[in-house]
Scaffold this motif. Sequence first.
Motif, PDB file in Angstrom:
ATOM      1  N   ASN A 139      -6.563  -8.294   3.105  1.00 57.51           N
ATOM      2  CA  ASN A 139      -5.892  -8.226   1.790  1.00 57.51           C
ATOM      3  C   ASN A 139      -6.661  -8.948   0.688  1.00 57.51           C
ATOM      4  OD1 ASN A 139      -5.153 -10.958   1.607  1.00 57.51           O
ATOM      5  ND2 ASN A 139      -3.178 -10.635   2.583  1.00 57.51           N
ATOM      6  N   ALA A 164       3.428  -5.726   4.443  1.00 57.70           N
ATOM      7  CA  ALA A 164       3.111  -5.928   3.019  1.00 57.70           C
ATOM      8  C   ALA A 164       4.308  -6.579   2.327  1.00 57.70           C
ATOM      9  CB  ALA A 164       2.742  -4.602   2.358  1.00 57.70           C
ATOM     10  N   ALA A 165       4.908  -7.565   3.006  1.00 55.92           N
ATOM     11  CA  ALA A 165       6.075  -8.225   2.402  1.00 55.92           C
ATOM     12  C   ALA A 165       6.043  -9.734   2.663  1.00 55.92           C
ATOM     13  CB  ALA A 165       7.360  -7.590   2.921  1.00 55.92           C
ATOM     14  N   GLN A 167       5.652  -2.184   6.012  1.00 57.51           N
ATOM     15  CA  GLN A 167       6.773  -3.068   5.682  1.00 57.51           C
ATOM     16  C   GLN A 167       6.573  -3.602   4.270  1.00 57.51           C
ATOM     17  OE1 GLN A 167       6.793  -7.099   6.690  1.00 57.51           O
ATOM     18  NE2 GLN A 167       8.995  -7.229   7.011  1.00 57.51           N
ATOM     19  N   ALA A 191       0.105  -8.317   3.741  1.00 59.84           N
ATOM     20  CA  ALA A 191       0.792  -9.551   3.325  1.00 59.84           C
ATOM     21  C   ALA A 191      -0.015 -10.764   3.774  1.00 59.84           C
ATOM     22  CB  ALA A 191       2.179  -9.605   3.956  1.00 59.84           C
ATOM     23  N   VAL A 239       1.555  -4.113  -3.058  1.00 62.47           N
ATOM     24  CA  VAL A 239       0.575  -3.931  -1.980  1.00 62.47           C
ATOM     25  C   VAL A 239       0.951  -2.728  -1.115  1.00 62.47           C
ATOM     26  CG1 VAL A 239      -0.457  -4.989   0.065  1.00 62.47           C
ATOM     27  CG2 VAL A 239      -0.002  -6.386  -1.963  1.00 62.47           C
ATOM     28  N   ASP A 254       1.780 -12.587  -7.523  1.00 52.79           N
ATOM     29  CA  ASP A 254       2.063 -12.566  -6.087  1.00 52.79           C
ATOM     30  C   ASP A 254       3.448 -11.962  -5.910  1.00 52.79           C
ATOM     31  OD1 ASP A 254       0.908 -13.630  -3.433  1.00 52.79           O
ATOM     32  OD2 ASP A 254       2.972 -14.332  -3.353  1.00 52.79           O
ATOM     33  N   ARG A 264       4.116 -17.146  -6.479  1.00 49.94           N
ATOM     34  CA  ARG A 264       5.181 -16.370  -5.831  1.00 49.94           C
ATOM     35  C   ARG A 264       6.530 -16.755  -6.416  1.00 49.94           C
ATOM     36  NH1 ARG A 264       5.200 -15.409   0.497  1.00 49.94           N
ATOM     37  NH2 ARG A 264       3.433 -14.266  -0.338  1.00 49.94           N
ATOM     38  N   GLY A 272      -7.200  -8.198  -3.787  1.00 57.24           N
ATOM     39  CA  GLY A 272      -6.553  -8.764  -4.977  1.00 57.24           C
ATOM     40  C   GLY A 272      -7.345  -9.912  -5.582  1.00 57.24           C
ATOM     41  N   ASN A 278       9.874   0.223   4.378  1.00 52.14           N
ATOM     42  CA  ASN A 278      11.120  -0.464   4.017  1.00 52.14           C
ATOM     43  C   ASN A 278      10.870  -1.381   2.829  1.00 52.14           C
ATOM     44  OD1 ASN A 278       9.854  -2.703   5.060  1.00 52.14           O
ATOM     45  ND2 ASN A 278      11.358  -3.087   6.676  1.00 52.14           N
ATOM     46  N   ASP A 279      11.953  -1.888   2.297  1.00 57.96           N
ATOM     47  CA  ASP A 279      11.866  -2.958   1.308  1.00 57.96           C
ATOM     48  C   ASP A 279      12.985  -3.935   1.628  1.00 57.96           C
ATOM     49  OD1 ASP A 279      14.153  -1.839   0.248  1.00 57.96           O
ATOM     50  OD2 ASP A 279      13.241  -1.203  -1.632  1.00 57.96           O
ATOM     51  N   GLY A 333       6.266  -2.756  -2.281  1.00 61.47           N
ATOM     52  CA  GLY A 333       5.948  -3.341  -3.587  1.00 61.47           C
ATOM     53  C   GLY A 333       4.522  -2.984  -3.965  1.00 61.47           C
ATOM     54  N   ASP A 351      -2.420  -5.489  -9.718  1.00 53.40           N
ATOM     55  CA  ASP A 351      -1.331  -4.774  -9.053  1.00 53.40           C
ATOM     56  C   ASP A 351      -1.265  -3.329  -9.537  1.00 53.40           C
ATOM     57  OD1 ASP A 351      -0.516  -6.708  -7.316  1.00 53.40           O
ATOM     58  OD2 ASP A 351       0.876  -7.627  -8.723  1.00 53.40           O
ATOM     59  N   ARG A 360      16.967  -2.278   7.505  1.00 52.29           N
ATOM     60  CA  ARG A 360      15.645  -2.740   7.066  1.00 52.29           C
ATOM     61  C   ARG A 360      14.684  -3.019   8.238  1.00 52.29           C
ATOM     62  NH1 ARG A 360      15.770  -8.418   4.511  1.00 52.29           N
ATOM     63  NH2 ARG A 360      15.465  -9.005   6.668  1.00 52.29           N
ATOM     64  N   ASP A 361      15.105  -3.867   9.176  1.00 48.53           N
ATOM     65  CA  ASP A 361      14.157  -4.331  10.191  1.00 48.53           C
ATOM     66  C   ASP A 361      13.969  -3.368  11.364  1.00 48.53           C
ATOM     67  OD1 ASP A 361      13.625  -6.448   8.610  1.00 48.53           O
ATOM     68  OD2 ASP A 361      14.922  -7.859   9.662  1.00 48.53           O
TER      69      ASP A 361
HETATM   70  N1  LIG Z   1      -0.263  -8.517  -5.030  1.00 54.56           N
HETATM   71  C1  LIG Z   1      -1.432  -8.736  -4.463  1.00 54.56           C
HETATM   72  O1  LIG Z   1      -2.457  -8.344  -4.967  1.00 54.56           O
HETATM   73  C2  LIG Z   1      -1.521  -9.444  -3.153  1.00 54.56           C
HETATM   74  C3  LIG Z   1      -2.776  -9.820  -2.692  1.00 54.56           C
HETATM   75  C4  LIG Z   1      -2.891 -10.373  -1.420  1.00 54.56           C
HETATM   76  C5  LIG Z   1      -1.765 -10.562  -0.661  1.00 54.56           C
HETATM   77  N2  LIG Z   1      -0.545 -10.229  -1.160  1.00 54.56           N
HETATM   78  C6  LIG Z   1       0.607 -10.443  -0.308  1.00 54.56           C
HETATM   79  O2  LIG Z   1       1.239  -9.198  -0.052  1.00 54.56           O
HETATM   80  C7  LIG Z   1       2.643  -9.403   0.104  1.00 54.56           C
HETATM   81  C8  LIG Z   1       3.399  -8.498  -0.853  1.00 54.56           C
HETATM   82  O3  LIG Z   1       2.990  -8.788  -2.176  1.00 54.56           O
HETATM   83  P1  LIG Z   1       3.331  -7.789  -3.372  1.00 54.56           P
HETATM   84  O4  LIG Z   1       2.484  -8.220  -4.492  1.00 54.56           O
HETATM   85  O5  LIG Z   1       3.279  -6.383  -2.906  1.00 54.56           O
HETATM   86  O6  LIG Z   1       4.830  -8.199  -3.666  1.00 54.56           O
HETATM   87  P2  LIG Z   1       5.961  -7.336  -4.411  1.00 54.56           P
HETATM   88  O7  LIG Z   1       6.936  -8.310  -4.885  1.00 54.56           O
HETATM   89  O8  LIG Z   1       5.363  -6.359  -5.352  1.00 54.56           O
HETATM   90  O9  LIG Z   1       6.580  -6.471  -3.211  1.00 54.56           O
HETATM   91  C9  LIG Z   1       7.179  -7.045  -2.089  1.00 54.56           C
HETATM   92  C10 LIG Z   1       7.920  -5.951  -1.354  1.00 54.56           C
HETATM   93  O10 LIG Z   1       8.428  -6.483  -0.138  1.00 54.56           O
HETATM   94  C11 LIG Z   1       9.811  -6.143  -0.049  1.00 54.56           C
HETATM   95  N3  LIG Z   1      10.469  -7.098   0.823  1.00 54.56           N
HETATM   96  C12 LIG Z   1      10.861  -8.366   0.572  1.00 54.56           C
HETATM   97  N4  LIG Z   1      11.432  -8.891   1.658  1.00 54.56           N
HETATM   98  C13 LIG Z   1      11.375  -7.935   2.618  1.00 54.56           C
HETATM   99  C14 LIG Z   1      11.773  -7.875   3.961  1.00 54.56           C
HETATM  100  N5  LIG Z   1      12.346  -8.909   4.569  1.00 54.56           N
HETATM  101  N6  LIG Z   1      11.561  -6.719   4.653  1.00 54.56           N
HETATM  102  C15 LIG Z   1      10.979  -5.667   4.078  1.00 54.56           C
HETATM  103  N7  LIG Z   1      10.551  -5.666   2.795  1.00 54.56           N
HETATM  104  C16 LIG Z   1      10.754  -6.795   2.093  1.00 54.56           C
HETATM  105  C17 LIG Z   1      10.310  -6.121  -1.470  1.00 54.56           C
HETATM  106  O11 LIG Z   1      11.524  -5.411  -1.601  1.00 54.56           O
HETATM  107  C18 LIG Z   1       9.135  -5.406  -2.132  1.00 54.56           C
HETATM  108  O12 LIG Z   1       9.210  -4.018  -1.898  1.00 54.56           O
HETATM  109  C19 LIG Z   1       2.851 -10.892  -0.084  1.00 54.56           C
HETATM  110  O13 LIG Z   1       2.742 -11.513   1.181  1.00 54.56           O
HETATM  111  C20 LIG Z   1       1.679 -11.310  -0.923  1.00 54.56           C
HETATM  112  O14 LIG Z   1       1.353 -12.662  -0.765  1.00 54.56           O
HETATM  113  C21 LIG Z   1      -0.399  -9.683  -2.394  1.00 54.56           C
END
Ligand SMILES: NC(=O)c1ccc[n+]([C@@H]2O[C@H](COP(=O)([O-])OP(=O)(O)OC[C@H]3O[C@@H](n4cnc5c(N)ncnc54)[C@H](O)[C@@H]3O)[C@@H](O)[C@H]2O)c1
Length: 369
Positions: free
Chosen positions: A302, A253-254, A177, A276, A182, A114, A48, A305, A201-202, A180, A145, A239-240
Amino acid sequence: MSTQYVDNFADDIGPIKILHIYKPKSQLRGIVVVDNLAMGPAAIGGCRMAPDVSTREVFRLARAMTLKNAVNGLPYGGGKSAIVGDPKSDLKETWMREFARAIRDLKEYIPGPDMGTDEQCMAWVHEEAGRAVGLPYSKGGLPLDELGATGFGVAVASDAASEWMQLPLENARVVIQGFGNVGRAAATCLLERGVHVIAVNDSDGGLHNPDGLNIPELFRWVQTRNLNRATHLGEPMERDRVLEIESDIFVPAARPDVFTEANQHLLKTRLVLEGANIPITHEAARVLHDRGIMVIPDIIANSGGVICAAAEYEGKTEDQAFDAIRKSVYRNTTALLKRVRERKQYPHDAALQMAREVLSKKMGLYAST
Ligand SMILES: NC(=O)c1ccc[n+]([C@@H]2O[C@H](COP(=O)([O-])OP(=O)(O)OC[C@H]3O[C@@H](n4cnc5c(N)ncnc54)[C@H](O)[C@@H]3O)[C@@H](O)[C@H]2O)c1
């Protein structure tokens, strides 16, 4: 010598190793936690990049990987790593490469993408450390991804839950939420099932449309512009505020700990699919369950992945990876819901027990919750 960090977290599972990395010139700060290696000689877990990530967070994520790999029967231990920094920093490549060189000899940890890292990052890691999963096609990988493996698994969990809970997916209102890797893949796969994604949101803001957002168009929009500036697609919001919108399905998913006991009352939904990792504290998840909200925990919902990452590491094809995700997530979600109903367990307790049963056998311990 102090073993303070290990002592903070140590229990009957792990963690077996915590590594802190610091490079004065680039200000790289890295953290690796190898939690447990009972399932296999190496731990697979994402790396991460976030400005506020802590050793405690990495430990909790590594533990989630131990349990996730166990409940899916994958022959890998649980680990996780982090780089403390802004993923938009110009130093991203430098940090990734330095981090990879620093863990080159830590062969019991295999990094994957991540939050804040992606296939390109894993290509840099592979060049420096000689191993990584979630690689681009050009490096012989299954880019989990790009393929949307985790979001696909989230949607498979919705299939099983929808049947079990008699919650039709057709026209179901979904709030996500995080937009990204996920969040976007979950949105796309859920749309195929006839849902309306009414809010996302992001990190910068949110967007709401009670009739359903045009997700493909929004996806194109966010390539170059801010999500909450897409006023032609929905109503922008703080956002929230998105977390408070009533839905049938909510997909975090954040970030970790989005819902705690203090704010769980804001969530108005029927089903949560934890895209997430650790987005809801166990205490909050219990309160949600008592409020009639079913939560499918991260280690089940999840796991797409890591199943894809494991398939890549073993040289399997994309079809084999997706077939494994479909079977494993569906089987585990159904088994979880059965336990919740028949044993009157909370979902997180049931998921933990399912994982511990596998792990305990491997560790030669008795299963306990
Ligand atoms: N990528 C994977 O395959 C995978 C697998 C299992 C779990 N996860 C988990 O899923 C989550 C997201 O991973 P990802 O790969 O999509 O990450 P990413 O970096 O691609 O996307 C994260 C998203 O969350 C947004 N974000 C960040 N802080 C935020 C907040 N406070 N409120 C709202 N949105 C917010 C970002 O702007 C972005 O859109 C993480 O917890 C990760 O551990 C990911």
